[in-house]
Design a protein around this motif. Structure first.
Motif, short mmCIF file in Angstrom:
data_model
loop_
_atom_site.label_atom_id
_atom_site.label_comp_id
_atom_site.label_asym_id
_atom_site.label_seq_id
_atom_site.Cartn_x
_atom_site.Cartn_y
_atom_site.Cartn_z
N MET A 260 11.47 2.99 -2.15
CA MET A 260 12.28 2.71 -0.99
C MET A 260 10.91 3.37 -0.10
O MET A 260 11.39 3.07 1.16
N ALA A 261 10.12 3.25 -0.39
CA ALA A 261 8.74 4.14 0.52
C ALA A 261 8.58 2.80 1.66
O ALA A 261 7.97 2.84 2.26
N ALA A 262 8.16 1.95 0.49
CA ALA A 262 7.41 0.88 0.59
C ALA A 262 8.91 0.20 1.99
O ALA A 262 8.49 -0.61 2.68
N ILE A 263 10.01 0.11 1.43
CA ILE A 263 10.62 -0.49 2.40
C ILE A 263 10.95 0.36 3.22
O ILE A 263 11.23 -1.03 4.81
N VAL A 264 11.31 1.21 3.66
CA VAL A 264 10.95 2.09 4.86
C VAL A 264 9.46 1.75 5.31
O VAL A 264 9.58 1.27 6.71
N VAL A 265 8.67 1.83 4.67
CA VAL A 265 7.48 1.44 6.00
C VAL A 265 7.87 -0.29 6.67
O VAL A 265 7.65 -0.17 7.48
N LEU B 242 0.45 -0.82 -0.16
CA LEU B 242 0.14 0.12 -0.16
C LEU B 242 0.40 1.37 -0.15
O LEU B 242 0.46 2.10 -0.79
N ALA B 243 1.88 1.14 0.61
CA ALA B 243 2.15 2.41 1.19
C ALA B 243 3.57 2.36 -0.20
O ALA B 243 3.38 3.62 -0.76
N GLY B 244 4.24 2.14 -1.55
CA GLY B 244 4.44 1.40 -2.61
C GLY B 244 3.63 2.21 -3.56
O GLY B 244 3.67 2.86 -4.81
N LEU B 245 2.31 1.25 -3.68
CA LEU B 245 1.48 2.00 -3.74
C LEU B 245 0.87 3.62 -4.56
O LEU B 245 1.05 4.94 -4.95
#
Length: 87
Positions: free
Chosen positions: A54-59, A9-12
């Motif tokens: 990167m946003a998905a990995i950080v989440v 969801l964050a990556g999307l």
């Protein structure tokens, strides 16, 4: 499953935001070189797709830290090591 759904969801959402706002930041982030044998786009294309990843990995790292997962420190180390390539 929570990690997968949250990271997805964050990556999307990050990718959707980047693509919807690409008109505003295309002068900074778009590939304006349209000539070449493998260039088939008719207009400049934003080259910031790694921001969603990167946003998905950080989440995922944040969730791992909140849940006190033993691998959280390794994920943050991975993020730190990948920052030079990301930037």
């Amino acid at each position: 499953m929570t990690y997968f759904a949250s990271c997805f969801l964050a990556g999307l959402l990050a990718t959707l935001f980047i693509m919807r706002s690409s008109v505003r930041h295309s002068h900074l982030s778009a590939d304006h070189d349209l000539s070449g044998p493998q260039k088939f786009h008719a207009r400049p294309v934003p080259r910031v797709g790694g921001a969603g990843v990167m946003a998905a990995i950080v989440v995922g790292a944040l969730l791992a830290s909140v849940n006190a997962t033993p691998v959280a420190s390794h994920v943050w180390l991975l993020i730190g090591c990948s920052l030079p390539a990301f930037i």
